[in-house]
Design a protein around this motif. Sequence first.
Motif, PDB file in Angstrom:
ATOM      1  N   UNK A   1       7.785  12.550  -7.320  1.00  0.00           N
ATOM      2  CA  UNK A   1       7.663  12.108  -5.846  1.00  0.00           C
ATOM      3  C   UNK A   1       6.842  10.855  -5.793  1.00  0.00           C
ATOM      4  N   UNK A   2       5.767  10.676  -6.579  1.00  0.00           N
ATOM      5  CA  UNK A   2       5.066   9.714  -6.456  1.00  0.00           C
ATOM      6  C   UNK A   2       5.600   8.360  -7.283  1.00  0.00           C
ATOM      7  N   UNK A   3       5.942   9.072  -8.638  1.00  0.00           N
ATOM      8  CA  UNK A   3       6.611   8.160  -9.397  1.00  0.00           C
ATOM      9  C   UNK A   3       7.884   7.295  -8.936  1.00  0.00           C
ATOM     10  N   UNK A   4       8.572   8.122  -7.958  1.00  0.00           N
ATOM     11  CA  UNK A   4       9.827   7.609  -7.355  1.00  0.00           C
ATOM     12  C   UNK A   4       9.315   6.524  -6.349  1.00  0.00           C
ATOM     13  N   UNK A   5       8.278   6.803  -5.475  1.00  0.00           N
ATOM     14  CA  UNK A   5       7.958   5.877  -4.427  1.00  0.00           C
ATOM     15  C   UNK A   5       7.233   4.706  -5.193  1.00  0.00           C
TER      16      UNK A   5
ATOM     17  N   UNK B   1       1.027  -1.309  -0.089  1.00  0.00           N
ATOM     18  CA  UNK B   1      -0.043  -0.017   0.100  1.00  0.00           C
ATOM     19  C   UNK B   1       1.047   1.119  -0.023  1.00  0.00           C
ATOM     20  N   UNK B   2       0.552   2.325  -0.783  1.00  0.00           N
ATOM     21  CA  UNK B   2       1.005   3.427  -0.888  1.00  0.00           C
ATOM     22  C   UNK B   2       0.054   4.648  -0.347  1.00  0.00           C
ATOM     23  N   UNK B   3       0.199   5.024   0.696  1.00  0.00           N
ATOM     24  CA  UNK B   3      -0.915   6.183   0.939  1.00  0.00           C
ATOM     25  C   UNK B   3      -0.340   7.766   0.416  1.00  0.00           C
ATOM     26  N   UNK B   4      -1.224   8.611  -0.164  1.00  0.00           N
ATOM     27  CA  UNK B   4      -0.854   9.819  -0.567  1.00  0.00           C
ATOM     28  C   UNK B   4      -1.710  10.801   0.063  1.00  0.00           C
ATOM     29  N   UNK B   5      -1.181  11.792   0.575  1.00  0.00           N
ATOM     30  CA  UNK B   5      -1.673  13.055   1.099  1.00  0.00           C
ATOM     31  C   UNK B   5      -1.256  14.230   0.639  1.00  0.00           C
ATOM     32  N   UNK B   6      -2.106  15.171   0.231  1.00  0.00           N
ATOM     33  CA  UNK B   6      -1.896  16.548  -0.123  1.00  0.00           C
ATOM     34  C   UNK B   6      -2.027  16.809  -1.728  1.00  0.00           C
ATOM     35  N   UNK B   7      -1.389  17.461  -2.448  1.00  0.00           N
ATOM     36  CA  UNK B   7      -1.566  17.531  -3.932  1.00  0.00           C
ATOM     37  C   UNK B   7      -0.714  16.749  -4.887  1.00  0.00           C
ATOM     38  N   UNK B   8      -1.448  16.204  -5.715  1.00  0.00           N
ATOM     39  CA  UNK B   8      -0.676  15.291  -6.568  1.00  0.00           C
ATOM     40  C   UNK B   8      -0.797  15.985  -8.009  1.00  0.00           C
ATOM     41  N   UNK B   9       0.476  16.773  -8.426  1.00  0.00           N
ATOM     42  CA  UNK B   9       0.243  17.582  -9.514  1.00  0.00           C
ATOM     43  C   UNK B   9       1.581  17.717 -10.318  1.00  0.00           C
ATOM     44  N   UNK B  10       1.717  18.625 -11.054  1.00  0.00           N
ATOM     45  CA  UNK B  10       2.882  18.449 -11.977  1.00  0.00           C
ATOM     46  C   UNK B  10       4.364  18.686 -11.047  1.00  0.00           C
TER      47      UNK B  10
ATOM     48  N   UNK C   1      -5.799  15.983  -1.937  1.00  0.00           N
ATOM     49  CA  UNK C   1      -6.670  17.250  -2.071  1.00  0.00           C
ATOM     50  C   UNK C   1      -7.004  17.617  -2.994  1.00  0.00           C
ATOM     51  N   UNK C   2      -5.982  17.303  -4.362  1.00  0.00           N
ATOM     52  CA  UNK C   2      -6.418  17.682  -5.597  1.00  0.00           C
ATOM     53  C   UNK C   2      -5.237  16.815  -6.221  1.00  0.00           C
ATOM     54  N   UNK C   3      -5.734  16.410  -7.868  1.00  0.00           N
ATOM     55  CA  UNK C   3      -4.796  15.682  -8.621  1.00  0.00           C
ATOM     56  C   UNK C   3      -4.927  16.374  -9.942  1.00  0.00           C
ATOM     57  N   UNK C   4      -4.040  16.332 -10.720  1.00  0.00           N
ATOM     58  CA  UNK C   4      -4.084  16.885 -12.203  1.00  0.00           C
ATOM     59  C   UNK C   4      -3.609  15.836 -12.904  1.00  0.00           C
ATOM     60  N   UNK C   5      -3.604  16.645 -14.595  1.00  0.00           N
ATOM     61  CA  UNK C   5      -3.105  15.307 -15.464  1.00  0.00           C
ATOM     62  C   UNK C   5      -1.837  14.897 -15.465  1.00  0.00           C
ATOM     63  N   UNK C   6      -1.008  15.485 -14.852  1.00  0.00           N
ATOM     64  CA  UNK C   6       0.370  14.963 -14.529  1.00  0.00           C
ATOM     65  C   UNK C   6       0.496  13.842 -13.403  1.00  0.00           C
ATOM     66  N   UNK C   7      -0.246  14.201 -12.574  1.00  0.00           N
ATOM     67  CA  UNK C   7      -0.470  13.148 -11.408  1.00  0.00           C
ATOM     68  C   UNK C   7      -1.089  11.730 -12.038  1.00  0.00           C
TER      69      UNK C   7
END
Length: 143
Positions: free
Chosen positions: A31-35, A17-26, A56-62
């Motif tokens: 950071x997500x890719x590395x994890x 499991x990988x939990x993500x908190x905050x903003x996943x954007x460009x 909180x948010x995600x964009x096309x890059x995420x």
Amino acid sequence: MTDKLELRLYTSPVGVYLTARGRLDSTTAHQLGRAIGVALDRCPTDRLTVDVAALDAIDAAGISVLMLFRTSALRRGVHLTVADPPPHIRAAIQALRADQLLAATSRDHPDSSSPQRHADRRRFMVVGHHCLRPSTAARHQTR
């Protein structure tokens, strides 16, 4: 709402499991890719779940990073899914037609085990596309 991305990687009896908190954007997608790369390289599993309930948010890059690593995971025999997306994250994923990222859970789709439901959903997606090339199903029917 936070401007940074916080990630937590852990293992469980049913997978990684990988939990993500905050903003996943460009600015944070790398950071997500590395994890995810670390999880795929160092954690022997056949299932990797990215829990986005606290995003909180995600964009096309995420979403692109998730799709890229989903493909990489599948090549390694690992099933990568996104779990517990809040409505605004689910809407962004669906808007970019990346539905294959979403984990099908009984909570999300009460009758998701019904084959008819899946067939209806596929037909809806095909009808919504304007394509010069006929669908695979249509090509097989004409033969």
